[in-house]
Motif scaffolding. Sequence first.
Motif, short mmCIF file in Angstrom:
data_model
loop_
_atom_site.label_atom_id
_atom_site.label_comp_id
_atom_site.label_asym_id
_atom_site.label_seq_id
_atom_site.Cartn_x
_atom_site.Cartn_y
_atom_site.Cartn_z
N UNK A 51 0.80 -1.22 0.00
CA UNK A 51 0.00 0.00 0.00
C UNK A 51 0.84 1.27 0.00
N UNK A 52 2.15 1.13 0.26
CA UNK A 52 3.03 2.30 0.34
C UNK A 52 2.49 3.29 1.38
N UNK A 53 2.02 2.74 2.49
CA UNK A 53 1.45 3.57 3.55
C UNK A 53 1.60 2.83 4.87
N UNK A 54 1.98 3.56 5.93
CA UNK A 54 2.06 2.95 7.25
C UNK A 54 0.66 2.65 7.76
N UNK A 55 0.48 1.43 8.28
CA UNK A 55 -0.81 1.07 8.84
C UNK A 55 -0.68 0.56 10.27
N UNK A 56 0.55 0.56 10.80
CA UNK A 56 0.73 0.07 12.15
C UNK A 56 1.86 0.81 12.84
N UNK A 57 1.86 0.71 14.16
CA UNK A 57 2.90 1.31 14.98
C UNK A 57 4.20 0.53 14.81
#
Length: 735
Positions: free
Chosen positions: A73-79
């Motif tokens: 996704x090229x996006x942070x979704x988690x810590x």
Amino acid sequence: MGDKAHTPAGAAGRAPTADRPSEIRNVVLVGHSGSGKTTLVEALAQTAGALVRPGRVEDGATVSDHDEIEHRRHRSVQLSLVPVEWRGFKINLLDTPGYADFVGELRAGLRAADAALFVVSAAQEADAVAASTRAVWEECAAVGMPRALVVTHLDTARTGFAELTEVCAGLFGGDDPDAVLPLYLPVLGPEGSDGHAPATGLTGLLTGRVLDYSTGVRRELPPDGADRERLAAARARLIEGIIAESEDETLMDRYLGGEEIDAETLTGDLEKAVARGGFHPVLAAAPAADGGSQGLGTVELLELITRGFPDPSEHAPRAVTTPSGEPRPPLVCDPDGPLAAEVVKTTADPYQGRISLVRVFSGTLRPDLTVHVSGHGLADRGHEDHDADERVGALTSPFGKQQRPMAHCVAGDLACVARLARAETGDTLSAPDDPLLIEAWTMPEPLLPLAVEAHSKADEDRLSQGLAKLVAEDPTLRLEQNQDTGQVVLWCLGEAHQDVVLERLRGRHGVRVDSVPYRVPLRETFGAPASGRGRHVKQSGGHGQFAICEIDVEPLPPGSGIEFVDKVVGGAVPRPFIASVEKGVRAQAARGVAAGHPLVDVRVTLRDGKAHSVDSSDAAFQTAGALALREAAAEAPVHLLEPVAEVRVLVPDEYVGAVMSDLSGRRGRVVGTDGAGPGRTVVRAEVPEVEIGRYAVDLRSVSHGTGRFDRSYARHEPMPPQIAERLREQDPRAS
């Protein structure tokens, strides 16, 4: 905070260690999506000597964003936790997602941290800063968490550094915009072909020295005298802002009297003001130039973290109780104190099993230690209540995909713990002989429903276990087994959250599901009085069945439920079978009489019937009661009742009109508005739940990402006939 030369420290092959809270800094990075938080974390790790080459650890993995979903996704979704060393300090950098759907991960980062870096991008519109970070800033302010701001993407800036700093001062400074001021001003290089002039260095406002990063290695240069007037004005404002927060009440008088305050005194007062949350410095940062080891502003940022941010022992004591709720003295950050740690994040690794990211608030956690796990019992979200002893596995420090062993984890530090089979996010780990429960932290309420069905029989067998693991990992996810509709519903924070949940269910837990339309739990009621006769007579060999009953049905006011009245005279229906008729009526009411929704708010009166001395039975009269109710329903209009929710929407004043108009278009009734602090309003409305299934997504569009809402059940009320007819056509259960 000081303009000292530095040789990168730290080793890429070992985990940073700390033996005392004073050696630890826990910092959470907060910012809108695309602001450059992950890039900044990697730049700081590179400057601290934790990387073998820019952005990479030994095995070629990135420092953070190691989840496969994030790569796609090229996006942070988690810590993500990235520990580094700097001048003898262990810095735990907590990289959080910037997208609103993953605010649960952000809350986990705030829980684990003692200070926050707000990352804002000069390449994005200033409105984006306000939309996604103002609420978090206020949340940090409410608990007194120290904060600083970092400006990124100066090389592709839409907004200049000075302009963006003024925007941030207006947004975050509150009544005192001089509490948000830059410590350095960027030195700009020549303009490129795109018209942008990249920042190549910084000028320290307190020292006047130029810090050149143009080669990727920080060099200190003497003041060059350029732009002296602008620098002098910015320096004077910074000094006044620092002195205004100084604990030395004579300093302002001395300064106004013309005394030159030395940089060492100002730096000391600045560090104290930052640590207690009274002053919020603004810095600029960027990754290292090609081949370089130090990114723009990264040394200054690491110095700010170690010298200006507090260590964990300066954090306010944590409120604790026993698992049964008895109050205990608040916890102080003492490695020799009673053990109390909290699970701030849970992940399921395909090879290592469940891994718990733990913040130790008191005592010292060691491998192979037996701990007591106490949970808050979030039953409404699918989290079971538990109170059990478990044995801690290995303690590790994460770095990308690597897990580096730790000998211990002292109070104030963070570690990953293996083999905690029952511990979930939010649970407390303590000594078995002195179990404790740390005060719970607030998690956002998921308000976007996702109804799922197993894709195949094999998936159906694994579904329950996979959902349980998902809920254990993600406390913002609520699992509902809806008794009215029979659906399995995952309540999420947004569409991106839904997509990630489905990907994790499939990828991590091997369960394929299909998304199906979410059904709102409707009700049915009679629109007029009616009568019905139930006749169940069978005489086909053997023991027969005989039962006849006659009933009257009349509608009742909302909220009355089902009333059953016996008016049989002369024993037409024997006394034992009257209860059977009632049981059959109530069972049919639960199944519905028109479109398969439960029947409510009616009075059913049994007025006559017939029985047989041999062939009548409990089962026969239950069947007759159900048939009588269905016959009555065929003679009278049956109305669908829809649930109505009380909705409270918090938005900036400029969006109140748009929100009220949108709610009205959803058949909502606005019942009032209330002020909610400067520039904010709460809009209160009653809206049919059929109309707000996607409101968690739609409100973001209406309010440009600034609105929040909550809702609660109010009542059921009649649905408009044309909408009821449309739903009957769509619902496969409709008769």
